[in-house]
Write a protein that holds these residues in place. Structure first.
Motif, mmCIF file in Angstrom:
data_model
loop_
_atom_site.group_PDB
_atom_site.id
_atom_site.type_symbol
_atom_site.label_atom_id
_atom_site.label_comp_id
_atom_site.label_asym_id
_atom_site.label_seq_id
_atom_site.Cartn_x
_atom_site.Cartn_y
_atom_site.Cartn_z
ATOM 1 N N TYR A 1 60.544 72.917 44.675
ATOM 2 C CA TYR A 1 59.363 72.173 45.106
ATOM 3 C C TYR A 1 59.881 70.985 45.914
ATOM 4 C CZ TYR A 1 54.576 70.353 44.787
ATOM 5 O OH TYR A 1 53.295 69.917 45.071
ATOM 6 N N SER A 2 59.475 70.886 47.161
ATOM 7 C CA SER A 2 59.974 69.838 48.043
ATOM 8 C C SER A 2 59.157 68.559 47.874
ATOM 9 C CB SER A 2 59.915 70.309 49.502
ATOM 10 O OG SER A 2 60.353 69.285 50.373
ATOM 11 N N VAL A 3 59.860 67.443 47.683
ATOM 12 C CA VAL A 3 59.214 66.133 47.593
ATOM 13 C C VAL A 3 59.959 65.161 48.504
ATOM 14 C CG1 VAL A 3 58.406 66.482 45.223
ATOM 15 C CG2 VAL A 3 60.629 65.408 45.625
ATOM 16 N N HIS A 4 59.305 64.055 48.830
ATOM 17 C CA HIS A 4 59.949 62.997 49.591
ATOM 18 C C HIS A 4 60.049 61.754 48.707
ATOM 19 C CE1 HIS A 4 59.159 65.619 53.034
ATOM 20 N NE2 HIS A 4 60.099 64.928 53.658
ATOM 21 N N VAL A 5 61.274 61.274 48.557
ATOM 22 C CA VAL A 5 61.552 60.116 47.710
ATOM 23 C C VAL A 5 62.383 59.137 48.534
ATOM 24 C CG1 VAL A 5 62.614 59.302 45.574
ATOM 25 C CG2 VAL A 5 61.558 61.577 45.647
ATOM 26 N N ALA A 6 61.921 57.919 48.624
ATOM 27 C CA ALA A 6 62.625 56.871 49.381
ATOM 28 C C ALA A 6 62.935 57.326 50.809
ATOM 29 C CB ALA A 6 63.907 56.457 48.658
ATOM 30 N N VAL B 1 68.656 69.087 41.440
ATOM 31 C CA VAL B 1 68.052 68.583 42.671
ATOM 32 C C VAL B 1 69.014 68.842 43.827
ATOM 33 C CG1 VAL B 1 67.448 66.475 43.945
ATOM 34 C CG2 VAL B 1 66.573 66.820 41.634
ATOM 35 N N TYR B 2 68.465 69.337 44.925
ATOM 36 C CA TYR B 2 69.249 69.532 46.144
ATOM 37 C C TYR B 2 68.779 68.537 47.186
ATOM 38 C CZ TYR B 2 71.250 71.827 50.280
ATOM 39 O OH TYR B 2 71.932 72.100 51.438
ATOM 40 N N TRP B 3 69.741 67.860 47.822
ATOM 41 C CA TRP B 3 69.473 66.887 48.871
ATOM 42 C C TRP B 3 69.921 67.501 50.188
ATOM 43 C CZ3 TRP B 3 71.955 61.292 48.653
ATOM 44 C CH2 TRP B 3 71.442 60.516 49.700
ATOM 45 N N PRO B 4 69.005 68.121 50.940
ATOM 46 C CA PRO B 4 69.405 68.902 52.123
ATOM 47 C C PRO B 4 70.156 68.088 53.164
ATOM 48 C CG PRO B 4 67.120 69.377 51.536
ATOM 49 C CD PRO B 4 67.541 68.212 50.708
ATOM 50 N N PHE C 1 60.913 67.171 35.832
ATOM 51 C CA PHE C 1 61.357 66.078 36.686
ATOM 52 C C PHE C 1 60.297 64.983 36.610
ATOM 53 C CE2 PHE C 1 62.904 70.009 38.581
ATOM 54 C CZ PHE C 1 64.240 69.735 38.861
ATOM 55 N N VAL C 2 60.750 63.743 36.630
ATOM 56 C CA VAL C 2 59.823 62.613 36.663
ATOM 57 C C VAL C 2 60.175 61.765 37.881
ATOM 58 C CG1 VAL C 2 58.887 60.630 35.429
ATOM 59 C CG2 VAL C 2 59.685 62.627 34.144
ATOM 60 N N ILE C 3 59.267 61.708 38.851
ATOM 61 C CA ILE C 3 59.495 60.943 40.073
ATOM 62 C C ILE C 3 58.699 59.650 39.981
ATOM 63 C CG2 ILE C 3 59.419 60.964 42.586
ATOM 64 C CD1 ILE C 3 61.248 63.096 41.368
ATOM 65 N N GLY C 4 59.409 58.546 39.791
ATOM 66 C CA GLY C 4 58.765 57.253 39.649
ATOM 67 C C GLY C 4 58.870 56.406 40.900
ATOM 68 N N LYS C 5 58.336 55.206 40.843
ATOM 69 C CA LYS C 5 58.372 54.318 41.996
ATOM 70 C C LYS C 5 59.772 53.790 42.263
ATOM 71 C CE LYS C 5 53.619 52.615 42.293
ATOM 72 N NZ LYS C 5 52.758 51.400 42.312
ATOM 73 N N PRO D 1 53.651 70.866 39.709
ATOM 74 C CA PRO D 1 53.201 69.488 39.521
ATOM 75 C C PRO D 1 52.105 69.448 38.469
ATOM 76 C CG PRO D 1 52.248 70.396 41.526
ATOM 77 C CD PRO D 1 53.174 71.453 40.990
ATOM 78 N N VAL D 2 52.172 68.462 37.563
ATOM 79 C CA VAL D 2 51.137 68.349 36.533
ATOM 80 C C VAL D 2 50.340 67.061 36.658
ATOM 81 C CG1 VAL D 2 52.225 69.883 34.877
ATOM 82 C CG2 VAL D 2 52.802 67.458 34.852
ATOM 83 N N HIS D 3 50.926 66.010 37.230
ATOM 84 C CA HIS D 3 50.140 64.798 37.553
ATOM 85 C C HIS D 3 51.002 63.876 38.396
ATOM 86 C CE1 HIS D 3 51.934 61.564 35.147
ATOM 87 N NE2 HIS D 3 51.938 62.336 34.089
#
Length: 218
Positions: free
Chosen positions: A5-10, A22-25, A177-181, A216-218
């Motif tokens: 599942y692709s996400v954008h972080v920072a 996690v893979y960082w392309p 996975f937990v993606i926080g601020k 994703p759950v929330h």
């Protein structure tokens, strides 16, 4: 291509892998938290009856990822070995054989709490060992999930799981996975590690792993 599942972080694209990594392309880098290689061996050294083959299972999972990903580096976010009993000959031989098949791959370990007890991996595994944080781009790569000024933290240690509740008393605990601020958590990669069901901040995004998918759950 592995299930992800692709996400954008920072500002960076990250792939959340169903294989609990996690893979960082952009950096061709695979991030793995809490492998705990040799945990079963450590328990057996204390006389505990636990299943065999967990190190081999973890390495096979890692092999599948490396086969499918364009990967130049693997970074372990702490707890590579579980404890002193993980230095059993069977565990180390399996790791050495695996390393011989991936000799050109750069391996880095960020020491976690279990690594401090277990000691660093043998030198012939050719693993760079550093203390946290390892700063790469916008990220502070750590074992402990503590905020770091000016960087988004990617960490392990917690072994996060999320409880999905159904009708009545039905529920299911799944690695997540937990993606926080400021701080994000990776699930434990190891096959014999357990998990901790936490109360995650409402501003966090939670992604569970189930049925070989990331949801994703929330």
């Amino acid at each position: 291509m592995p299930v992800h599942y692709s996400v954008h972080v920072a500002g960076e694209e990250l792939w959340l892998l169903a294989a609990k990594a996690v893979y960082w392309p952009a950096e061709k880098t695979l991030l793995i938290a809490d492998a705990h290689f040799g945990k079963a061996s450590a328990y057996r050294s204390l006389g505990q009856p636990v299943p065999k083959g967990t190190t081999r299972e973890n390495l096979q999972q890692l092999d599948r990822l490396l086969k499918d990903l364009d990967c130049k580096r693997v970074i372990f976010l702490g707890d590579f070995l579980h404890g002193p009993g993980s230095h059993a000959q069977g565990t180390l031989n399996a790791l050495r054989t695996w390393r011989q098949h991936h000799y050109g791959l750069t391996l880095t370990l960020i020491r976690g709490n279990h690594d401090k007890r277990a000691g660093d991996p043998p030198e012939d595994l050719d693993i760079e060992v550093v203390t946290e944080p390892l700063l790469m781009g916008p990220f502070a790569l750590q074992h402990e999930p503590d905020a770091y000024p000016g960087h988004h933290v990617l960490a392990g240690h917690v072994h996060p799981v999320y409880r999905l509740r159904g009708k009545g008393r039905q529920s299911l605990r799944l690695p997540c996975f937990v993606i926080g601020k400021q701080v994000s958590l990776l699930p434990a990669f190891g096959a014999f590690t357990g998990g901790h069901s936490g109360h995650y901040d409402e501003d966090s995004q939670v992604f569970v792993i189930g049925d070989q998918q990331v949801w994703p759950v929330h």
